[in-house]
Design a protein around this motif. Sequence first.
Motif, PDB file in Angstrom:
ATOM      1  N   UNK A 173      43.036  38.034  32.907  1.00 47.14           N
ATOM      2  CA  UNK A 173      43.060  38.093  34.373  1.00 47.14           C
ATOM      3  C   UNK A 173      44.509  38.079  34.863  1.00 47.14           C
ATOM      4  N   UNK A 174      45.327  37.191  34.323  1.00 49.21           N
ATOM      5  CA  UNK A 174      46.730  37.107  34.735  1.00 49.21           C
ATOM      6  C   UNK A 174      47.471  38.395  34.392  1.00 49.21           C
ATOM      7  N   UNK A 175      47.250  38.919  33.206  1.00 45.12           N
ATOM      8  CA  UNK A 175      47.910  40.162  32.785  1.00 45.12           C
ATOM      9  C   UNK A 175      47.584  41.301  33.746  1.00 45.12           C
ATOM     10  N   UNK A 176      46.307  41.456  34.079  1.00 41.12           N
ATOM     11  CA  UNK A 176      45.876  42.550  34.949  1.00 41.12           C
ATOM     12  C   UNK A 176      46.441  42.409  36.357  1.00 41.12           C
ATOM     13  N   UNK A 225      44.105  29.702  37.907  1.00 42.94           N
ATOM     14  CA  UNK A 225      43.120  30.239  36.986  1.00 42.94           C
ATOM     15  C   UNK A 225      42.451  29.119  36.206  1.00 42.94           C
ATOM     16  N   UNK A 226      41.219  29.340  35.760  1.00 42.46           N
ATOM     17  CA  UNK A 226      40.558  28.333  34.929  1.00 42.46           C
ATOM     18  C   UNK A 226      41.352  28.089  33.645  1.00 42.46           C
ATOM     19  N   UNK A 227      41.267  26.889  33.142  1.00 47.42           N
ATOM     20  CA  UNK A 227      41.908  26.512  31.889  1.00 47.42           C
ATOM     21  C   UNK A 227      41.032  27.050  30.756  1.00 47.42           C
ATOM     22  N   UNK A 228      41.110  28.380  30.557  1.00 44.75           N
ATOM     23  CA  UNK A 228      40.240  29.062  29.593  1.00 44.75           C
ATOM     24  C   UNK A 228      40.941  30.309  29.070  1.00 44.75           C
ATOM     25  N   UNK A 229      40.682  30.689  27.828  1.00 44.25           N
ATOM     26  CA  UNK A 229      41.329  31.877  27.255  1.00 44.25           C
ATOM     27  C   UNK A 229      41.120  33.155  28.076  1.00 44.25           C
ATOM     28  N   UNK A 230      40.002  33.278  28.751  1.00 48.44           N
ATOM     29  CA  UNK A 230      39.739  34.480  29.546  1.00 48.44           C
ATOM     30  C   UNK A 230      40.743  34.649  30.690  1.00 48.44           C
TER      31      UNK A 230
END
Length: 145
Positions: free
Chosen positions: A18-21, A9-14
Amino acid sequence: MPVSSVVLLPYAPSSVAVARQRLSTDLQTSGVFEAAIDDAVLVVSELLSNALRHAHPLPSGMVRVAWLWSDEHIEVAVSDGGAATEPRAGRPTLSSLGGRGLGIVEYVAESWGVRHDGDTTTVWAVLPAPNGVANGQVHALREAG
């Protein structure tokens, strides 16, 4: 049947959402007990948030989130490019605004730890994860008291 996934995943808060879902969907599809899914999602959120707040990205500019469900346990892991300090559970004061993430992980998980492999740091946790379809009644009673 074991369920596993590795997501870059991108190194970003968003990336936390995405990981949770993705984790939640994988475990629901496999019939993992709902409370265990909630705990695993919470732990992944904490580990990934800590990586984004305190560590560097992997050389690719990403972070890696992985999970494995088998034998009634979920192992989740977040890998990053490391930080100046070793991840550890803090003991914040009541008025502290942060510092509770790994304390939450420590409370929810059966075990957790840190692995180092070169410039990569992985923080992992193992949680109980009974199959909700086959053992729902037993686990519901256990949760009730």
